[in-house]
Design a protein around this motif. Structure first.
Motif, PDB file in Angstrom:
ATOM      1  N   GLY A   1       6.128  72.584 -16.068  1.00  0.00           N
ATOM      2  CA  GLY A   1       6.293  73.337 -14.837  1.00  0.00           C
ATOM      3  C   GLY A   1       5.285  74.460 -14.742  1.00  0.00           C
ATOM      4  N   ILE A   2       4.720  74.662 -13.560  1.00  0.00           N
ATOM      5  CA  ILE A   2       3.697  75.692 -13.359  1.00  0.00           C
ATOM      6  C   ILE A   2       4.025  76.525 -12.128  1.00  0.00           C
ATOM      7  CG2 ILE A   2       1.282  76.105 -12.707  1.00  0.00           C
ATOM      8  CD1 ILE A   2       0.477  73.752 -14.409  1.00  0.00           C
ATOM      9  N   MET A   3       3.922  77.844 -12.297  1.00  0.00           N
ATOM     10  CA  MET A   3       3.886  78.727 -11.141  1.00  0.00           C
ATOM     11  C   MET A   3       2.419  78.978 -10.844  1.00  0.00           C
ATOM     12  SD  MET A   3       5.236  82.632 -10.592  1.00  0.00           S
ATOM     13  CE  MET A   3       4.609  83.575  -9.177  1.00  0.00           C
ATOM     14  N   LEU A   4       1.965  78.511  -9.694  1.00  0.00           N
ATOM     15  CA  LEU A   4       0.553  78.623  -9.328  1.00  0.00           C
ATOM     16  C   LEU A   4       0.369  79.726  -8.294  1.00  0.00           C
ATOM     17  CD1 LEU A   4      -2.381  77.654  -9.346  1.00  0.00           C
ATOM     18  CD2 LEU A   4      -1.721  75.869  -7.713  1.00  0.00           C
ATOM     19  N   TRP A   5      -0.497  80.672  -8.603  1.00  0.00           N
ATOM     20  CA  TRP A   5      -0.800  81.769  -7.683  1.00  0.00           C
ATOM     21  C   TRP A   5      -2.070  81.399  -6.925  1.00  0.00           C
ATOM     22  CZ3 TRP A   5       2.126  86.084  -6.728  1.00  0.00           C
ATOM     23  CH2 TRP A   5       1.530  87.126  -6.014  1.00  0.00           C
ATOM     24  N   ALA A   6      -1.903  80.725  -5.804  1.00  0.00           N
ATOM     25  CA  ALA A   6      -3.040  80.288  -4.998  1.00  0.00           C
ATOM     26  C   ALA A   6      -2.619  80.249  -3.543  1.00  0.00           C
ATOM     27  CB  ALA A   6      -3.519  78.914  -5.456  1.00  0.00           C
ATOM     28  N   GLY A   7      -3.514  80.707  -2.656  1.00  0.00           N
ATOM     29  CA  GLY A   7      -3.097  80.864  -1.271  1.00  0.00           C
ATOM     30  C   GLY A   7      -3.884  80.104  -0.228  1.00  0.00           C
ATOM     31  N   ASP A   8      -4.674  79.117  -0.644  1.00  0.00           N
ATOM     32  CA  ASP A   8      -5.419  78.367   0.362  1.00  0.00           C
ATOM     33  C   ASP A   8      -5.576  76.913  -0.072  1.00  0.00           C
ATOM     34  OD1 ASP A   8      -7.593  78.247  -1.467  1.00  0.00           O
ATOM     35  OD2 ASP A   8      -8.308  80.190  -0.765  1.00  0.00           O
ATOM     36  N   ASP A   9      -6.280  76.137   0.742  1.00  0.00           N
ATOM     37  CA  ASP A   9      -6.348  74.696   0.505  1.00  0.00           C
ATOM     38  C   ASP A   9      -7.219  74.303  -0.687  1.00  0.00           C
ATOM     39  OD1 ASP A   9      -8.822  75.219   1.564  1.00  0.00           O
ATOM     40  OD2 ASP A   9      -8.551  73.998   3.373  1.00  0.00           O
ATOM     41  N   THR A  10      -7.870  75.271  -1.334  1.00  0.00           N
ATOM     42  CA  THR A  10      -8.607  74.924  -2.551  1.00  0.00           C
ATOM     43  C   THR A  10      -7.647  74.446  -3.645  1.00  0.00           C
ATOM     44  OG1 THR A  10      -8.521  77.201  -3.410  1.00  0.00           O
ATOM     45  CG2 THR A  10     -10.420  76.595  -2.053  1.00  0.00           C
ATOM     46  N   ALA A  11      -6.365  74.773  -3.498  1.00  0.00           N
ATOM     47  CA  ALA A  11      -5.372  74.368  -4.502  1.00  0.00           C
ATOM     48  C   ALA A  11      -4.894  72.928  -4.306  1.00  0.00           C
ATOM     49  CB  ALA A  11      -4.158  75.299  -4.434  1.00  0.00           C
ATOM     50  N   PHE A  12      -5.182  72.333  -3.157  1.00  0.00           N
ATOM     51  CA  PHE A  12      -4.607  71.028  -2.836  1.00  0.00           C
ATOM     52  C   PHE A  12      -4.971  69.919  -3.831  1.00  0.00           C
ATOM     53  CE2 PHE A  12      -3.978  71.998   1.989  1.00  0.00           C
ATOM     54  CZ  PHE A  12      -3.142  73.051   1.638  1.00  0.00           C
ATOM     55  N   PRO A  13      -6.235  69.799  -4.239  1.00  0.00           N
ATOM     56  CA  PRO A  13      -6.554  68.752  -5.219  1.00  0.00           C
ATOM     57  C   PRO A  13      -5.781  68.925  -6.526  1.00  0.00           C
ATOM     58  CG  PRO A  13      -8.560  69.546  -4.178  1.00  0.00           C
ATOM     59  CD  PRO A  13      -7.464  70.484  -3.767  1.00  0.00           C
ATOM     60  N   THR A  14      -5.609  70.177  -6.950  1.00  0.00           N
ATOM     61  CA  THR A  14      -4.866  70.437  -8.187  1.00  0.00           C
ATOM     62  C   THR A  14      -3.401  70.068  -8.029  1.00  0.00           C
ATOM     63  OG1 THR A  14      -6.384  72.183  -8.887  1.00  0.00           O
ATOM     64  CG2 THR A  14      -4.156  72.243  -9.808  1.00  0.00           C
ATOM     65  N   LEU A  15      -2.835  70.353  -6.869  1.00  0.00           N
ATOM     66  CA  LEU A  15      -1.431  69.993  -6.630  1.00  0.00           C
ATOM     67  C   LEU A  15      -1.235  68.483  -6.742  1.00  0.00           C
ATOM     68  CD1 LEU A  15      -0.559  72.355  -3.633  1.00  0.00           C
ATOM     69  CD2 LEU A  15       0.237  72.547  -5.997  1.00  0.00           C
ATOM     70  N   LYS A  16      -2.175  67.716  -6.210  1.00  0.00           N
ATOM     71  CA  LYS A  16      -2.080  66.252  -6.312  1.00  0.00           C
ATOM     72  C   LYS A  16      -2.176  65.804  -7.768  1.00  0.00           C
ATOM     73  CE  LYS A  16      -3.929  65.223  -1.695  1.00  0.00           C
ATOM     74  NZ  LYS A  16      -5.029  64.579  -0.934  1.00  0.00           N
ATOM     75  N   LYS A  17      -3.067  66.452  -8.521  1.00  0.00           N
ATOM     76  CA  LYS A  17      -3.204  66.122  -9.932  1.00  0.00           C
ATOM     77  C   LYS A  17      -1.906  66.418 -10.694  1.00  0.00           C
ATOM     78  CE  LYS A  17      -8.178  67.105 -10.413  1.00  0.00           C
ATOM     79  NZ  LYS A  17      -9.147  68.011 -11.093  1.00  0.00           N
ATOM     80  N   MET A  18      -1.291  67.540 -10.380  1.00  0.00           N
ATOM     81  CA  MET A  18      -0.053  67.905 -11.069  1.00  0.00           C
ATOM     82  C   MET A  18       1.073  66.929 -10.736  1.00  0.00           C
ATOM     83  SD  MET A  18      -0.920  70.444 -12.941  1.00  0.00           S
ATOM     84  CE  MET A  18      -2.527  69.615 -13.007  1.00  0.00           C
ATOM     85  N   LYS A  19       1.102  66.475  -9.496  1.00  0.00           N
ATOM     86  CA  LYS A  19       2.100  65.484  -9.114  1.00  0.00           C
ATOM     87  C   LYS A  19       1.910  64.203  -9.915  1.00  0.00           C
ATOM     88  CE  LYS A  19       3.779  62.776  -5.172  1.00  0.00           C
ATOM     89  NZ  LYS A  19       3.579  62.460  -3.723  1.00  0.00           N
ATOM     90  N   ALA A  20       0.658  63.769 -10.046  1.00  0.00           N
ATOM     91  CA  ALA A  20       0.356  62.550 -10.803  1.00  0.00           C
ATOM     92  C   ALA A  20       0.716  62.713 -12.276  1.00  0.00           C
ATOM     93  CB  ALA A  20      -1.122  62.198 -10.658  1.00  0.00           C
ATOM     94  N   ALA A  21       0.630  63.949 -12.773  1.00  0.00           N
ATOM     95  CA  ALA A  21       0.952  64.226 -14.178  1.00  0.00           C
ATOM     96  C   ALA A  21       2.428  64.543 -14.374  1.00  0.00           C
ATOM     97  CB  ALA A  21       0.100  65.380 -14.687  1.00  0.00           C
TER      98      ALA A  21
END
Length: 365
Positions: free
Chosen positions: A126-146
């Motif tokens: 589990g991760i609390m991610l401090w990010a406020g724009d769409d630059t985080a979107f690719p990482t969110l997809k990666k985390m879902k896959a993981a």
């Protein structure tokens, strides 16, 4: 003789019925069958909930230590971020999780996202991610896959990005409007300009600044002009110089709203550099850091908006725990952000936040 034969035949029939297991009772068993059949759908409908709650299939068997947590953030040593980090780490500790702060001490969010990838590879759940724009979107997809659950506090997304498990924050538009009302009351009857500054362009600060501007237009204060938004950045010295330049360009400045956690300090120091007396410019900034509260005490800053920094991070850890145990969390949780000013009461009292700041000092000493 016939009577004897009839009697014998009747006895044979009766015996066969007994040996057959009392067949006459079968209709009663048959009539019970539909009730058993009707109960089956209820059992079937319950299955999805059981499936979603798979991580906690046995409450007694669930062990938080099997679900390592991390908080991914940039500018890790910033005093505002330290408040956030305390909330997350303290909640994780209380709930029995191992947790760490990952990311960077700098401002390159690519390093933060790379840290998320590394954490997922190392087994973080589990991760609390401090990010406020769409630059985080690719990482969110990666985390879902993981199969890593991600909660983002403080920033709100619309539309909802793929891979984000849940979010929570105060309403930036609501406190932007409240700030406009507060400043309008303090500058009533005055003429001049009002400045608005942000750290960066991001969803939260954009919403606050936009709401502030919209509300000021609604109030239509005579002889008051709201200046275009300028970026002051996260470096205190550079931001102070930027704000001092704004004052120099607009000598009629009577108020300033800064959407960054440094704004109470940068705007107060900029006003002093420009030769303004304490309180001459009505300054409202963000966050209950020690330096910001000191500016309220000195009268240099009129108010701060107390974003629920500690609480939103604390609640993020609790929601991750809920998700691991049940597989079900609310997608969005709203929080309050009161204005804090000298003479305020309850959560508007500057003294209310002293305890949190003292704990930050102890935790990160």
């Amino acid at each position: 003789m016939k009577k004897l034969l009839v009697f014998v035949f009747a006895m044979v029939v009766l015996a066969s019925l007994v040996l057959a297991g009392c067949a006459p009772a079968a209709p009663a068993a048959s009539s019970a069958a539909p009730a058993s059949s009707e109960a089956a759908p209820a059992s079937s409908e319950a299955a999805p909930a059981s499936s979603e709650a798979a991580p906690a299939s046995s409450a007694a068997a669930f062990n938080p230590a099997d679900y390592p947590l991390a908080m991914a953030i940039g500018v890790k040593n910033h005093p505002v971020h330290r408040i956030v980090e305390l909330g997350f780490l303290k909640a994780a500790q209380e709930l029995g999780y191992t947790a760490e702060v990952i990311g960077t001490e700098g401002t390159d969010w690519n390093e933060v996202y790379a840290a998320c990838d590394a954490a997922a590879a190392q087994g973080v759940k589990g991760i609390m991610l401090w990010a406020g724009d769409d630059t985080a979107f690719p990482t969110l997809k990666k985390m879902k896959a993981a199969n890593v659950a991600v909660g983002i506090a403080h920033f709100k997304f619309d539309p909802w990005p793929e891979g984000l498990t849940f979010g929570l924050a105060c309403d930036a538009a609501a406190y932007g409007k409240a700030c406009a009302d507060f400043i309008a009351e303090r500058i009533k009857g005055k003429k001049g300009s009002v400045a608005v500054t942000q750290n960066t362009k991001n969803n939260t600060e954009n919403a606050a600044a936009d709401a502030f501007n919209a509300r000021m237009k609604e109030l239509a204060l005579p002889d008051v002009k709201v200046l275009p938004v300028e970026l002051e950045g996260s470096d205190i010295n550079a931001a102070t110089n930027i704000n001092a330049a704004i004052i120099q360009k607009n000598p009629d400045l009577i108020a300033a709203f800064g959407t960054t956690g440094n704004s109470p300090v940068t705007w107060s120091d900029a006003a002093a550099k420009a030769g303004k007396k304490a309180g001459e410019i009505v300054i409202v900034g963000m966050d209950y850091t020690e330096a910001n509260l000191a500016k309220i005490a000195s009268g240099e800053c009129a108010a701060i908006i107390a974003q629920p920094l500690y609480d939103e991070a604390y609640q993020t850890a609790k929601l991750l725990d809920q998700y691991f145990r049940t597989g079900d969390v609310p997608q969005w949780t709203p929080l309050d952000a009161p204005l804090v000013y000298k003479g305020g009461s309850g959560t508007s009292d500057p003294g209310y936040y002293t305890g949190i700041l003292e704990e930050v000092k102890t935790w990160f000493k």
